[in-house]
Design a protein around this motif. Structure first.
Motif, PDB file in Angstrom:
ATOM      1  N   SER A 173       0.865  -1.185   0.000  1.00  0.00           N
ATOM      2  CA  SER A 173       0.000   0.000   0.000  1.00  0.00           C
ATOM      3  C   SER A 173       0.896   1.227   0.000  1.00  0.00           C
ATOM      4  O   SER A 173       1.902   1.263   0.693  1.00  0.00           O
ATOM      5  CB  SER A 173      -0.874  -0.010   1.260  1.00  0.00           C
ATOM      6  N   GLU A 174       0.526   2.238  -0.786  1.00  0.00           N
ATOM      7  CA  GLU A 174       1.372   3.428  -0.809  1.00  0.00           C
ATOM      8  C   GLU A 174       1.166   4.300   0.418  1.00  0.00           C
ATOM      9  O   GLU A 174       2.060   5.042   0.804  1.00  0.00           O
ATOM     10  CB  GLU A 174       1.036   4.268  -2.058  1.00  0.00           C
ATOM     11  N   VAL A 175      -0.015   4.195   0.973  1.00  0.00           N
ATOM     12  CA  VAL A 175      -0.330   5.060   2.109  1.00  0.00           C
ATOM     13  C   VAL A 175      -0.782   4.276   3.329  1.00  0.00           C
ATOM     14  O   VAL A 175      -1.257   3.141   3.233  1.00  0.00           O
ATOM     15  CB  VAL A 175      -1.448   6.078   1.757  1.00  0.00           C
ATOM     16  N   LEU A 176      -0.635   4.927   4.482  1.00  0.00           N
ATOM     17  CA  LEU A 176      -1.268   4.452   5.709  1.00  0.00           C
ATOM     18  C   LEU A 176      -2.331   5.488   6.017  1.00  0.00           C
ATOM     19  O   LEU A 176      -2.030   6.691   6.120  1.00  0.00           O
ATOM     20  CB  LEU A 176      -0.258   4.377   6.853  1.00  0.00           C
ATOM     21  N   THR A 191      -4.882   0.215   5.175  1.00  0.00           N
ATOM     22  CA  THR A 191      -3.939   0.168   4.058  1.00  0.00           C
ATOM     23  C   THR A 191      -4.680  -0.319   2.820  1.00  0.00           C
ATOM     24  O   THR A 191      -5.694  -1.014   2.938  1.00  0.00           O
ATOM     25  CB  THR A 191      -2.769  -0.800   4.338  1.00  0.00           C
ATOM     26  N   PHE A 192      -4.177   0.038   1.648  1.00  0.00           N
ATOM     27  CA  PHE A 192      -4.820  -0.338   0.386  1.00  0.00           C
ATOM     28  C   PHE A 192      -3.742  -0.922  -0.511  1.00  0.00           C
ATOM     29  O   PHE A 192      -3.093  -0.204  -1.261  1.00  0.00           O
ATOM     30  CB  PHE A 192      -5.446   0.901  -0.270  1.00  0.00           C
ATOM     31  N   GLY A 193      -3.554  -2.223  -0.375  1.00  0.00           N
ATOM     32  CA  GLY A 193      -2.445  -2.841  -1.092  1.00  0.00           C
ATOM     33  C   GLY A 193      -2.901  -3.677  -2.260  1.00  0.00           C
ATOM     34  O   GLY A 193      -4.066  -3.657  -2.649  1.00  0.00           O
ATOM     35  N   ALA A 198      -7.024  -3.272   4.090  1.00  0.00           N
ATOM     36  CA  ALA A 198      -7.060  -3.844   5.433  1.00  0.00           C
ATOM     37  C   ALA A 198      -7.382  -2.728   6.406  1.00  0.00           C
ATOM     38  O   ALA A 198      -6.848  -1.620   6.290  1.00  0.00           O
ATOM     39  CB  ALA A 198      -5.710  -4.463   5.773  1.00  0.00           C
ATOM     40  N   HIS A 199      -8.273  -3.004   7.356  1.00  0.00           N
ATOM     41  CA  HIS A 199      -8.620  -1.996   8.363  1.00  0.00           C
ATOM     42  C   HIS A 199      -8.423  -2.572   9.740  1.00  0.00           C
ATOM     43  O   HIS A 199      -8.860  -3.690  10.017  1.00  0.00           O
ATOM     44  CB  HIS A 199     -10.082  -1.574   8.204  1.00  0.00           C
ATOM     45  N   LEU A 200      -7.793  -1.814  10.591  1.00  0.00           N
ATOM     46  CA  LEU A 200      -7.570  -2.263  11.960  1.00  0.00           C
ATOM     47  C   LEU A 200      -8.207  -1.228  12.877  1.00  0.00           C
ATOM     48  O   LEU A 200      -7.801  -0.069  12.873  1.00  0.00           O
ATOM     49  CB  LEU A 200      -6.062  -2.359  12.201  1.00  0.00           C
TER      50      LEU A 200
END
Lengths: 281, 258
Positions: A173-176, A191-193, A198-200
Motif C-alpha cells: 500500500s502506498e499510504v497508511l 492500508t490499500f495494497g 485492510a482496516h484495523l
C-alpha cells in the motif's frame, strides 16, 4: 567517572562535553530515528536532541535529557552540528550490540565547537576506543509548529497494541490511512495494497487505550514508506501518543524506558499525503 | 597407501569438528597431510590476493584412539590429499552425539575419505551413517609446494586480546573503512586503527603480553634491540581480517600475532 585520565587538554573549554556510564542509553534511542544517514545534533543545558529528516515531509527527534547523562555541560547557549548518524552509531556500538548482563560501554563525548570533529571515548573491559567524527554545517530543519493548542485529536495507546499492527503493515500500500473520530470507528488504521484493503480498529474503551480525546472526525493519509521507520521507536516504547492538527499533520510521541528505568522520548512528525475530511471510506 | 583412524571420545570429536569448521570458513579447498604422528591442514599462500594462508598441525594422539597410516612409499611415509573442508565439516555435523567415528581412505571409483559415524540407537543393532568425501591425491613431486612456512622475520610479536572483543571492533570498523592498521609494541600494547575523510577510530588494547621467542634463532635479533614502546604497524584489507576472525570457532588459550 569511567576514565582515569581525562582526555581534554587542561584549560580547553569544550562547547559540549558529556559522560554516560552506559552508551546503550544513547545508541538505542538513536537507532530508533536512524532512517537517514545524516542527523542534526542540537544540545542545550537541558539535553541533547538528535533530528533526522526525509523528503521534507517527515522528521524524527530523539531527546536525551541532561539527567540521563552522568555529566552534561554545554558552554554556549546551544550547540548545533550535522553528523553522519550511521558513523556515530557504528562508533557507539564499537564493542558490539549484544548486551551481556553486567557489561556496558562507558562513553565520554566532547565537541570543541564549530568546525571541530566530535570526539568519542568509549571503554569496555579495560579496552579504550577513541573516535573522531567530522561534523558538518547544520542544515535548516522543518518546523511543524505542532503545539498543544492546535491539536484536534489525540489518543494515547499502550505500544504493545500497535506493535504487531505496524510490524505487519501491508507495504504494497502506498499510504497508511489514519482515522480518528469521537464516533465509530474511533481509531482506525487502513492500508490499500495489492491484495486488497485492510482496516484495523481500536475501540475507545479498549484496555490498550490510555487516553482518548477526539473532537472531530479526521481521516488522513500518510506515505507508508515514510512512516515505516517509526516502527523501531514503537518497538522500544511502552506508550505512544498520536495527535493530529487541523491540517492533518501527524505527531507520534513515543515514551521509552531505558535499562535503568529512566524515561526518554522519541517523536515523529509527518505531513499528510492528501487531505480527506469526510468520514466516508 | 592406506589410512584408517577412529575417534571414540566425544570431547576429542567436538574439538576436532570445531577445528575443521574454522578451516572450512577460511577456504574452499585445503591440503591434508598425514604422517605417522601428525595431521596437517595446509592452505597455500595467497600472497597475490592478500588473503589468509594457514598451517595447522595436530598431534593425532590427542584426537584419535586408533590411527594407522601407510604412505606412498617406505622412504616417504606420508600422504597428501586435497579436499574440501566444508564436506568434512558437514559429515562431522552428524557426529554430534556419536559413539564413534571412523575415517578411512578408500578408492572404490575414485579416492575418497569415508567417514562412518556410529550413532546410538535404541535397538541392539547399530546405526551407521557413512559419508564419502572425494579427495585428490597429491603426487610426490608436488609435496615441496606444501612445506612448513618459516615464521617471517617480525618486528613485534604479541598475544591477541579476547577474540570476541576484537571481532566486534573489526566488524564495526569494516563499515567505516576498507583498510585497517594494526600496530603493536613489545610492551603488550596493540592498536587497531582506521582513518578516512569522515572519521578516524582507534581501539587501544593494553597488557596483552608479548610471547618470548627463543633467542637461538638468529632472526630474532631485530626484536631484541627494539625500543619497547615503539610500534610496528601493518595495513591490511579489513574484509579479509574480519573473515579470518569470524571463522574462529576454536577458543584458543593463546593467539599470537606477529
Amino acid at each position: 567517572m569511567p576514565f582515569s585520565a581525562p582526555p581534554p587538554a587542561s584549560g580547553e573549554r569544550y562547547a559540549l562535553s558529556a559522560s554516560l556510564d552506559n552508551a546503550r542509553h544513547l545508541s538505542s534511542l538513536l537507532r530508533a530515528v536512524h532512517f537517514q544517514d545524516h542527523a542534526t545534533c542540537f544540545a542545550t543545558a537541558s539535553g541533547l536532541r538528535v533530528t533526522v529528516e526525509d523528503a521534507k515531509c517527515i522528521q524524527a527527534n530523539a531527546f536525551i535529557q541532561a539527567e540521563i547523562f552522568q555529566e552534561f555541560s554545554v558552554q554556549e547557549e546551544s550547540v548545533m552540528f550535522r553528523i553522519s548518524l550511521s558513523v556515530l552509531l557504528d562508533c557507539l556500538t564499537i564493542f558490539g550490540t549484544s548486551s551481556l548482563p553486567g557489561t556496558s560501554t562507558a562513553l565520554r563525548m566532547c565537541y570543541r565547537g564549530y568546525g571541530y570533529p566530535l570526539m568519542l571515548f568509549l571503554e569496555e573491559g579495560g579496552v579504550v576506543t577513541v573516535c573522531k567524527i567530522n561534523t558538518q554545517e547544520p542544515e535548516e530543519l522543518l518546523d511543524f509548529d505542532f503545539c498543544s493548542t492546535k491539536v484536534v485529536n489525540k489518543i494515547i495507546l499502550q505500544s504493545e497494541g500497535l506493535r504487531e499492527a505496524f510490524a505487519e503493515l501491508d507495504m504494497t500500500s502506498e499510504v497508511l490511512q489514519i482515522t480518528m473520530s469521537p464516533d465509530k470507528p474511533y481509531f482506525r488504521l487502513s492500508t490499500f495494497g495489492n491484495a486488497g484493503s485492510a482496516h484495523l480498529d481500536y475501540p475507545r474503551d479498549s484496555d490498550l487505550m490510555e487516553a482518548f480525546h477526539c473532537n472531530q472526525t479526521q481521516t488522513n493519509r500518510y506515505k507508508i514508506s515514510l512512516l515505516k521507520p517509526s516502527t523501531k521507536a514503537l518497538a522500544l516504547s511502552c506508550k505512544v501518543s498520536i495527535r493530529t492538527d487541523a491540517q492533518g499533520f501527524l505527531s507520534l510521541q513515543y515514551m521509552i524506558r531505558n535499562e535503568d528505568g529512566q524515561i526518554c522520548f522519541v517523536e515523529y512528525y509527518c505531513c499528510p499525503d492528501e487531505n480527506i475530511t469526510e468520514a466516508e471510506l | 597407501m592406506r589410512f584408517r583412524a577412529k575417534i571414540v571420545d566425544l570431547a576429542c570429536l567436538n574439538h576436532f569438528s570445531r577445528i575443521i569448521n574454522t578451516i572450512a570458513k577460511l577456504a574452499k579447498t585445503c591440503i591434508l597431510r598425514l604422517t605417522v604422528c601428525k595431521l596437517y591442514f595446509i592452505l597455500s599462500d595467497k600472497v597475490a590476493n592478500g588473503g589468509a594462508s594457514m598451517w595447522c598441525e595436530l598431534s593425532q594422539g590427542n584426537f584419535f584412539d586408533e590411527f594407522q597410516m601407510e604412505g606412498v612409499a617406505a622412504e616417504h611415509n606420508e600422504i597428501y590429499l586435497e579436499l574440501v573442508p566444508e564436506n568434512l565439516s558437514r559429515a562431522l555435523k552428524t557426529a554430534q552425539s556419536a559413539k564413534a567415528v571412523k575415517i578411512k581412505l578408500t578408492n572404490k571409483h575414485c579416492p575418497c575419505l569415508r567417514v562412518a559415524v556410529e550413532l546410538p540407537s535404541l535397538s541392539s543393532s547399530n546405526r551407521i551413517v557413512t559419508h564419502d568425501i572425494p579427495v585428490g591425491v597429491i603426487p610426490r613431486r608436488m609435496w615441496n609446494d606444501f612445506r612448513e612456512p618459516s615464521v617471517p622475520d617480525f618486528d613485534v610479536s604479541i598475544y591477541l586480546p579476547v577474540l570476541k572483543t576484537m571481532k566486534s571492533v573489526v566488524e564495526r570498523m569494516k563499515n567505516l573503512s576498507n583498510f585497517i592498521v594494526i600496530e603493536a609494541n613489545l610492551s603488550g600494547e596493540m592498536n587497531l586503527k582506521i582513518e578516512n575523510d569522515l572519521v578516524s577510530v582507534t581501539t587501544h588494547f593494553k597488557d596483552l603480553g608479548n610471547p618470548p621467542w627463543a633467542s637461538e634463532d638468529g632472526c630474532q635479533s631485530s626484536a631484541q634491540g627494539r625500543d619497547l614502546e615503539s610500534m610496528a604497524e601493518a595495513c591490511i584489507d579489513i574484509k579479509k581480517l574480519q573473515q579470518l576472525l569470524a571463522g574462529q570457532q576454536v577458543n584458543p588459550t593463546k593467539a599470537l600475532c606477529s
